[in-house]
Design a protein around this motif. Structure first.
Motif, PDB file in Angstrom:
ATOM      1  N   ASN A  20       9.890 -25.913 -30.376  1.00 22.59           N
ATOM      2  CA  ASN A  20      10.518 -26.317 -31.639  1.00 22.59           C
ATOM      3  C   ASN A  20       9.651 -27.323 -32.388  1.00 22.59           C
ATOM      4  O   ASN A  20       9.489 -27.229 -33.603  1.00 22.59           O
ATOM      5  CB  ASN A  20      11.915 -26.897 -31.398  1.00 22.59           C
ATOM      6  CG  ASN A  20      12.904 -25.827 -30.984  1.00 22.59           C
ATOM      7  OD1 ASN A  20      12.748 -24.652 -31.314  1.00 22.59           O
ATOM      8  ND2 ASN A  20      13.925 -26.221 -30.236  1.00 22.59           N
ATOM      9  N   GLU A  21       9.107 -28.299 -31.668  1.00 27.51           N
ATOM     10  CA  GLU A  21       8.227 -29.281 -32.305  1.00 27.51           C
ATOM     11  C   GLU A  21       6.954 -28.616 -32.817  1.00 27.51           C
ATOM     12  O   GLU A  21       6.457 -28.953 -33.892  1.00 27.51           O
ATOM     13  CB  GLU A  21       7.892 -30.404 -31.330  1.00 27.51           C
ATOM     14  CG  GLU A  21       9.048 -31.336 -31.060  1.00 27.51           C
ATOM     15  CD  GLU A  21       8.684 -32.463 -30.098  1.00 27.51           C
ATOM     16  OE1 GLU A  21       7.501 -32.853 -30.037  1.00 27.51           O
ATOM     17  OE2 GLU A  21       9.597 -32.948 -29.410  1.00 27.51           O
ATOM     18  N   ASN A  23       6.615 -25.514 -33.831  1.00 24.67           N
ATOM     19  CA  ASN A  23       6.972 -24.764 -35.037  1.00 24.67           C
ATOM     20  C   ASN A  23       7.057 -25.682 -36.245  1.00 24.67           C
ATOM     21  O   ASN A  23       6.609 -25.330 -37.338  1.00 24.67           O
ATOM     22  CB  ASN A  23       8.280 -23.997 -34.839  1.00 24.67           C
ATOM     23  CG  ASN A  23       8.096 -22.792 -33.938  1.00 24.67           C
ATOM     24  OD1 ASN A  23       6.998 -22.246 -33.820  1.00 24.67           O
ATOM     25  ND2 ASN A  23       9.172 -22.378 -33.286  1.00 24.67           N
ATOM     26  N   SER A  24       7.619 -26.871 -36.056  1.00 26.43           N
ATOM     27  CA  SER A  24       7.696 -27.846 -37.139  1.00 26.43           C
ATOM     28  C   SER A  24       6.299 -28.289 -37.577  1.00 26.43           C
ATOM     29  O   SER A  24       6.012 -28.377 -38.774  1.00 26.43           O
ATOM     30  CB  SER A  24       8.519 -29.060 -36.681  1.00 26.43           C
ATOM     31  OG  SER A  24       8.493 -30.072 -37.666  1.00 26.43           O
ATOM     32  N   ASN A  27       4.633 -25.471 -39.514  1.00 24.60           N
ATOM     33  CA  ASN A  27       5.201 -25.385 -40.861  1.00 24.60           C
ATOM     34  C   ASN A  27       4.617 -26.460 -41.770  1.00 24.60           C
ATOM     35  O   ASN A  27       4.247 -26.189 -42.919  1.00 24.60           O
ATOM     36  CB  ASN A  27       6.728 -25.485 -40.823  1.00 24.60           C
ATOM     37  CG  ASN A  27       7.375 -24.244 -40.242  1.00 24.60           C
ATOM     38  OD1 ASN A  27       6.785 -23.163 -40.239  1.00 24.60           O
ATOM     39  ND2 ASN A  27       8.592 -24.391 -39.740  1.00 24.60           N
ATOM     40  N   LYS A  28       4.543 -27.700 -41.263  1.00 23.12           N
ATOM     41  CA  LYS A  28       3.960 -28.797 -42.050  1.00 23.12           C
ATOM     42  C   LYS A  28       2.496 -28.516 -42.363  1.00 23.12           C
ATOM     43  O   LYS A  28       2.025 -28.751 -43.482  1.00 23.12           O
ATOM     44  CB  LYS A  28       4.078 -30.117 -41.294  1.00 23.12           C
ATOM     45  CG  LYS A  28       5.481 -30.645 -41.191  1.00 23.12           C
ATOM     46  CD  LYS A  28       5.514 -31.909 -40.336  1.00 23.12           C
ATOM     47  CE  LYS A  28       6.927 -32.367 -40.108  1.00 23.12           C
ATOM     48  NZ  LYS A  28       6.994 -33.541 -39.221  1.00 23.12           N
TER      49      LYS A  28
END
Length: 132
Positions: A20-21, A23-24, A27-28
């Motif tokens: 999850n981290e 993926n974040s 995205n950034k």
């Protein structure tokens, strides 16, 4: 002429990655790359996923120090900030530099910090890789 070559192994932690981290972070990073229009620069940039790992690959070549080069340094600093477990190298050769014109400068990314090192492999460019 300014040449730059770099790679970063993208990781959210120095221990183990959290999907999850990651993926974040991706995205950034994708947004940062899009906003800075790296696709239209004098080089290339790519986020590459292979075997469950994420890599950022980039290189370029410009006639003079330009916004393209400045943004590569910004990108490197941005990755250090948002992705503390990432590590990689950025090699820069700037023949317009008054004191480093005959060598590569190496920027080492590790544990959220960037450190400038001397290159021992390709420098001095004359005579290691070029003739006088």
């Amino acid at each position: 002429m300014i040449e730059y070559y770099g790679w970063i192994s993208l990781r959210n932690s120095t221990y183990e990655n959290n999907e999850n981290e990651m993926n974040s972070i991706l995205n950034k990073l994708t947004l940062f790359i899009s906003e800075h229009e790296f696709e239209n620069s004098t080089g290339f940039i790519k986020i590459h996923k292979v075997n469950g790992c994420c890599q950022l690959l980039f290189s370029g070549n410009t006639n003079h120090y330009s916004q393209d080069v400045a943004e590569i340094f910004e990108l490197y600093q941005y990755v250090a900030k948002i992705s503390q477990g990432s590590y990689g190298l950025l090699y820069v050769k700037n023949d317009e530099s008054s004191d480093k014109f005959n060598e590569f400068e190496v920027y080492v990314l590790a544990r959220g910090k960037i450190k400038k090192e001397n290159d021992q492999f390709l420098s001095p460019c004359i005579p290691k890789i070029e003739d006088d």
